[in-house]
Design a protein around this motif. Structure first.
Motif, short mmCIF file in Angstrom:
data_model
loop_
_atom_site.label_atom_id
_atom_site.label_comp_id
_atom_site.label_asym_id
_atom_site.label_seq_id
_atom_site.Cartn_x
_atom_site.Cartn_y
_atom_site.Cartn_z
N SER A 49 -1.64 6.17 4.56
CA SER A 49 -1.40 6.86 3.28
C SER A 49 -2.65 6.81 2.40
O SER A 49 -2.98 7.80 1.72
CB SER A 49 -0.21 6.21 2.56
OG SER A 49 -0.52 4.89 2.14
N GLU A 50 -3.37 5.68 2.39
CA GLU A 50 -4.60 5.59 1.60
C GLU A 50 -5.64 6.58 2.12
O GLU A 50 -6.32 7.26 1.34
CB GLU A 50 -5.16 4.18 1.63
CG GLU A 50 -6.45 4.05 0.84
CD GLU A 50 -6.88 2.61 0.59
OE1 GLU A 50 -8.07 2.41 0.28
OE2 GLU A 50 -6.02 1.72 0.68
N ASN A 51 -5.76 6.67 3.44
CA ASN A 51 -6.75 7.60 4.02
C ASN A 51 -6.40 9.04 3.70
O ASN A 51 -7.28 9.87 3.41
CB ASN A 51 -6.83 7.38 5.53
CG ASN A 51 -8.07 8.02 6.13
OD1 ASN A 51 -9.18 7.78 5.69
ND2 ASN A 51 -7.87 8.87 7.13
N ALA A 106 3.60 6.50 1.68
CA ALA A 106 3.48 5.39 0.74
C ALA A 106 4.84 4.97 0.20
O ALA A 106 5.12 3.77 0.03
CB ALA A 106 2.55 5.77 -0.41
N ARG A 107 5.70 5.94 -0.07
CA ARG A 107 7.04 5.59 -0.54
C ARG A 107 7.84 4.90 0.56
O ARG A 107 8.60 3.96 0.29
CB ARG A 107 7.76 6.86 -1.00
CG ARG A 107 7.37 7.29 -2.41
CD ARG A 107 8.01 8.61 -2.81
NE ARG A 107 7.82 8.88 -4.23
CZ ARG A 107 8.05 10.05 -4.81
NH1 ARG A 107 8.47 11.09 -4.05
NH2 ARG A 107 7.87 10.21 -6.11
N ALA A 108 7.64 5.35 1.82
CA ALA A 108 8.41 4.77 2.94
C ALA A 108 8.08 3.30 3.15
O ALA A 108 8.97 2.50 3.48
CB ALA A 108 8.13 5.57 4.22
N VAL A 109 6.83 2.94 2.94
CA VAL A 109 6.43 1.54 3.21
C VAL A 109 6.24 0.72 1.94
O VAL A 109 5.99 -0.48 2.02
CB VAL A 109 5.13 1.50 4.06
CG1 VAL A 109 5.34 2.13 5.41
CG2 VAL A 109 3.97 2.16 3.34
N GLY A 110 6.35 1.36 0.77
CA GLY A 110 6.31 0.61 -0.48
C GLY A 110 4.93 0.27 -0.99
O GLY A 110 4.78 -0.71 -1.72
N GLN A 164 -0.73 3.58 -3.74
CA GLN A 164 -0.96 4.85 -3.05
C GLN A 164 0.08 5.89 -3.46
O GLN A 164 -0.21 7.09 -3.42
CB GLN A 164 -0.97 4.64 -1.53
CG GLN A 164 -2.08 3.71 -1.04
CD GLN A 164 -3.45 4.10 -1.58
OE1 GLN A 164 -3.80 5.28 -1.62
NE2 GLN A 164 -4.22 3.10 -2.00
N VAL A 165 1.28 5.45 -3.84
CA VAL A 165 2.25 6.40 -4.43
C VAL A 165 1.64 7.01 -5.70
O VAL A 165 1.68 8.23 -5.91
CB VAL A 165 3.58 5.70 -4.74
CG1 VAL A 165 4.50 6.63 -5.56
CG2 VAL A 165 4.28 5.26 -3.47
N GLY A 166 1.07 6.15 -6.54
CA GLY A 166 0.45 6.65 -7.76
C GLY A 166 -0.73 7.57 -7.48
O GLY A 166 -0.87 8.62 -8.12
N ARG A 167 -1.57 7.21 -6.52
CA ARG A 167 -2.72 8.08 -6.20
C ARG A 167 -2.26 9.42 -5.64
O ARG A 167 -2.87 10.47 -5.90
CB ARG A 167 -3.63 7.38 -5.18
CG ARG A 167 -4.43 6.21 -5.74
CD ARG A 167 -5.48 5.75 -4.77
NE ARG A 167 -6.43 6.81 -4.48
CZ ARG A 167 -7.13 6.92 -3.34
NH1 ARG A 167 -6.97 6.03 -2.37
NH2 ARG A 167 -7.99 7.90 -3.17
N ALA A 168 -1.16 9.40 -4.84
CA ALA A 168 -0.65 10.66 -4.29
C ALA A 168 -0.10 11.55 -5.41
O ALA A 168 -0.32 12.77 -5.43
CB ALA A 168 0.44 10.36 -3.26
#
Length: 984
Positions: A893-895, A923-927, A931-935
């Motif tokens: 997710s970060e990549n 990111a939401r799936a793994v918490g 990365q949720v915020g960056r997305a």
């Protein structure tokens, strides 16, 4: 391998990075297609190239038959897709030989020779003149042993060159794998050097010649002959040859006499006053050694002195002998000498004479003697010798090579085996090889008429005293390839100093080799002979003593490789270890040198039903293997012990072994198998009622779940482990769970809790004096501080961790510290410093073959080059990272967020909304809340770019709310954008 013109001014740093990456990709594909596991090799960047050290057991023919061709193909593909400044033309050198290991890496003359071959001017010229992309040079050994015997590669496409670089003078063989035209004359490739003229044994010579006949089937030894002939001939032709002495030694059966006679005929023209052969019977089965007085009487008689004219006194005979040779140029061959005392009176006194001495002993008393030590023949020369004795057209494919291996490539064994084959026309090579394979005593099977290899060894064995004979017998019980005096003393049940003296005697008698100072080894046939002498009654307990020695010494050395988590001893410790280590460097050097030997002992113990001892030794060695990156070794050893434990039904050993196997599977990135293995270990510990073992496994299971971003599962495991450690009053376990919980909380952006738990673990580890644990806690403290924007504090923590990792020799922790320092400098805008840290971390991760962590540094480098405006290079790094992350959805997710940010500025990277959308789902799936915020931020900026203002503002508001909740610095940029939009 060396890249042509890597440092050319036309190449910028981004160009060079692309070149290095292209070479790495080409190498991995070439090794894969050649069937050589890349992760089994040791590989390191040399700046403008790559050095690869391949395990000895890997077949060598694929390197010229497959790898070089595939490598050339991949380089051409790379060059077709890149601009001229990013293209690669490569020089490659191949050699094989002994290497030594220390805490700095690897060393040895074989490595020096390979690099010198790579620097050969002829190789550089060959590549410069070739339209291809690859120029290959092999050593003389590699050409003779591998290229000549290949059925795929035409040896005629290789050309010999004389390489003279620095201290190295050698022959190399050049080939152009992707350009098969004849080499250009300007390359300076000479024809093979001519051998010195051989004097015809039946032609006229000036003076006496009592040399035995020169065998017409003499094979090989070209290197040794060249060195001896060049030394003697140069001095003789200049008229500066003094009284030269050369001792030709070697183990029984290496063909010392045959070699010396052949060399004498080649050199005879320089000694017109005679060539004299004298047998001294140092190791004759039915004769005692010739005394110096009797030897001198024979020599004087040959020079025309009557029996009555030969003095009675030894000194008078020696004086008369020297007088008879005054002004003469003779060659004296003294065969099968016992020692220096037998030889000294026979030496001529004047200049112009040459003395060749053959002996099974390594002479130390003749200080000015040259030395030619004959080893067994290289495989190709052994096969050629056998072919000359027999009919090659009748040989079955592959049978000769197998038969030569069974003969140990020993000339005596080869000649005896060939003789038996000739005397039995109905036999086939396959039948003969099968007989040797199934023989209970191979050495006695290697015989012809009344001669045998065993008899040749017996003559050396009988010269030893009883203590030396006992040690020689027991050395064959050692399963490793090398042994030092301390291990030999344990094996023999004796004092180290006395054992060292006995090893020296065996070495001087050529029953042992000493490949490096203080480390000895038996030749294959010498070991077979030693094994044939072992007595189950008198040698009982020797192997158990050896295992005890290694176990206690590994435990003593491993005090410097303390684990940050609790570890169980499977057996009691001896009150006082056999060997102590005063410094960490001394302990690590010993463990590094002995690692292969200890591994062989573990395998041998497991195979011989000594399951508990094998497990104890594997468990003691594991922390060192983990910290120093020997993860594949650890995996193979744990698998061997696990198999033995299951066969023996030993549940205690099975549980402990599965725990360590789960650890190493995590390090190797095999998270699914790691989780399954640890689950089995936990079940076993529950069955055994071992709560400390259960806690240990739960702690490791939590770490596995953290690696795949299953933070809920990781927390559950770690909470239970923490509870058990508290109940057991185990502070090291409590510290370990605090550290692991902090990592989970850091990854899920619970920064305050992460910092609190990391600091708790740090305090506990420091209180316990556990430096590996302190180093691990510092890394977690730094991560939590850095994410919250306290960059100076984070840099301080990471710098301390880096210093500790280097002190402990923990390569993995060193790479983590370097990577995190890179992140801090990137966040502070210090791009050049960040690039340096990231690149150094990537090199270490690559050497460890930790693909998931290589991917981490690649995505960080991609983000760095995006910020610096190098969009294409950034995209390349990020797409390479995507292929290596494996199962870790958090890093994926970060990549994806990094790629989405790049696509906002550089459309060739893809659709930014699609990339950020995928990142949000993962990111939401793994918490991974950051990365949720960056997305969300990326989706908002993508919508704004697409003129969807309302949607963009909504996404940015959601991102800002999450950033503020997490208290991370990313909130400032989003707040500024929203303020700007509000004022429009």
């Amino acid at each position: 391998m060396d890249i042509e013109s890597y440092g050319a001014l036309r190449r910028t740093t981004p160009h060079r990075l692309t070149v290095r990456r292209g070479l790495d990709q080409a190498l991995r594909r070439a090794f894969d297609e050649a069937g050589v596991p890349w992760f089994d090799c040791r590989h390191e960047s040399t700046g403008d190239g790559t050095f690869v050290l391949v395990p000895a057991q890997v077949p060598k023919s694929p390197f010229v038959e497959v790898l070089s061709m595939v490598l050339a193909r991949e380089l051409r593909r790379h060059n077709e897709a890149h601009q001229p400044e990013e293209q690669i033309r490569l020089r490659m050198a191949l050699h094989a030989g002994e290497v030594a290991y220390d805490d700095q890496g690897v060393t040895g003359s074989a490595i020096n020779r390979t690099f010198r071959l790579l620097e050969a001017p002829q190789l550089k010229a060959a590549l410069a003149e070739s339209p291809g992309v690859l120029a290959l040079i092999t050593s003389d050994w590699f050409f003779d042993e591998v290229v000549r015997s290949s059925t795929v590669v035409d040896a005629a496409t290789f050309r010999p060159v004389r390489v003279a670089v620095k201290e190295t003078i050698a022959t190399g063989w050049i080939s152009l794998p992707d350009h098969f035209c004849a080499p250009h004359p300007e390359l300076g490739i000479p024809t093979p050097p001519r051998q010195p003229a051989t004097v015809d044994a039946h032609g006229p010579v000036i003076g006496q010649c009592t040399l035995p006949r020169d065998l017409p089937v003499f094979t090989g030894r070209a290197k040794e002959l060249d060195i001896l002939a060049a030394t003697v001939t140069a001095e003789a032709e200049k008229g500066t040859l003094g009284m030269a002495i050369h001792v030709i030694d070697g183990m029984p059966g290496t063909g010392k006499t045959t070699f010396a006679v052949h060399a004498a005929y080649q050199l005879a023209a320089h000694f017109p006053d005679g060539q004299i052969f004298l047998e001294l019977h140092g190791h004759s089965p039915s004769q005692v050694p010739v005394t110096p007085a009797d030897a001198l009487a024979s020599l004087l008689f040959l020079r025309g002195v009557s029996t009555l004219g030969i003095p009675a006194d030894l000194d008078d005979r020696a004086r008369l002998w020297r007088e008879k040779l005054t002004g003469k140029k003779i060659l004296l061959l003294l065969d099968d000498a016992v020692d220096g005392e037998q030889i000294q009176p026979l030496l001529p006194g004047g200049a112009g004479c040459l003395v060749l001495i053959t002996s099974r002993h390594r002479f130390e008393s003749i200080a000015d003697a040259g030395r030619v030590s004959l080893q067994t023949l290289p495989a190709a020369e052994a096969a050629a010798m056998f072919d000359r004795f027999t009919s090659p057209e009748q040989h079955e494919p592959g049978a000769v090579a197998e038969l030569m291996t069974l003969c140990g490539n020993l000339p005596l064994a080869i000649s005896l085996t060939a003789g038996r084959l000739r005397s039995h026309p109905s036999w086939t090579l396959r039948q003969l090889a099968d007989d040797l394979n199934h023989s209970q005593n191979r050495l006695k099977t290697l015989r012809a008429d009344n001669r045998s290899v065993a008899a040749a060894f017996e003559l050396s064995y009988r010269d030893l005293d009883p203590d030396q004979q006992r040690l020689f017998r027991r050395l064959s019980l050692h399963p490793g390839s090398h042994i030092d005096a301390a291990a030999a003393a344990a094996l023999d049940g004796n004092d180290v100093d006395a054992t060292r003296e006995r090893l020296e005697v065996l070495y001087l008698n050529n029953l042992l080799d000493e490949p490096s100072p203080g480390r000895y080894r038996l030749h294959d046939l010498t070991q077979a002979y030693s094994q044939s002498l072992t007595d189950p009654k008198t040698d009982k307990g020797a192997f158990e003593r050896l295992l005890d020695y290694y176990l206690e010494t590994v435990r003593a050395a491993s005090q410097f490789a303390a684990s940050p988590s609790p570890r169980l001893d499977l057996g009691p410790r001896l009150p006082m270890p056999t060997r102590k280590f005063d410094t960490e460097g001394e302990a690590i050097a010993w463990l590094t040198a002995e690692r292969p030997t200890i591994g062989a002992c573990i395998n041998a113990a497991a195979a011989s039903n000594r399951v508990r001892r094998a497990a104890e030794l594997a468990a003691a060695l594991y922390p060192f293997l983990e910290q120093h990156g020997y993860w594949h070794d650890a995996y193979r050893l744990q698998r061997a012990v696990l198999t033995a434990a299951q066969e023996a039904g030993d549940l205690v050993v099975e549980a402990a072994t599965r725990a360590d196997l789960g650890r190493v599977l995590r390090l190797l990135g095999n998270y699914h198998d790691a989780a399954a293995t640890l689950a089995c270990a936990r079940d076993l510990y529950l069955e055994l009622g071992n709560r400390l073992g259960e806690a240990d496994v739960l702690n490791e299971a939590g770490r596995v779940q953290q690696e795949v971003s299953n933070f809920i599962g990781a927390t559950a495991y770690l909470d239970r482990a923490h509870q058990l450690y508290e109940e057991l009053h185990n502070p090291l376990g409590v510290a370990a769970t605090f550290a692991q919980l902090a990592r989970v909380q850091y990854r899920s952006c619970d920064l305050e809790a992460a910092r609190t738990n990391a600091e708790r673990s740090l305090d506990l580890y420091r209180l316990l004096g556990n430096e590996p644990g302190e180093m691990s806690a510092l890394l977690t403290v730094g991560c939590a501080q850095g994410m919250s924007g306290a960059y100076a504090c984070a840099v301080a923590a990471f710098t301390q961790a880096l210093s500790l990792s280097r002190k402990l020799g923990d390569r993995f922790a060193e790479a983590r510290a370097l990577n995190n320092l890179g992140r801090m400098h990137f966040d502070c805008g210090n791009y050049g410093t960040a690039d340096s840290y990231y690149s150094r971390a990537q090199i270490i991760y690559s050497q460890l073959d930790y693909r998931a962590r290589v991917a981490v540094t690649l995505t960080n480098l991609g983000r760095l080059h995006h910020a610096a405006g190098n969009h294409r290079l950034a995209f390349t790094y990020m797409t390479r990272a995507a292929d290596l992350f494996g199962d870790d959805q958090g890093w994926h997710s970060e990549n994806l967020n990094n790629l989405g940010s790049l696509a906002l500025e550089w459309p060739d990277a893809g659709d930014p909304a699609e990339l950020h959308g995928r990142a949000l789902d993962l990111a939401r799936a793994v918490g991974v809340r950051l990365q949720v915020g960056r997305a969300l931020e990326g989706l908002g900026r993508s919508a704004l770019k697409a003129a969807d203002g309302a949607r963009g503002i909504e996404y940015l508001r959601q991102a800002l709310a999450l950033y503020r909740e997490l208290a991370v610095p990313e909130a400032a940029a989003v707040r500024a954008t929203l303020d700007e939009l509000a004022n429009m």
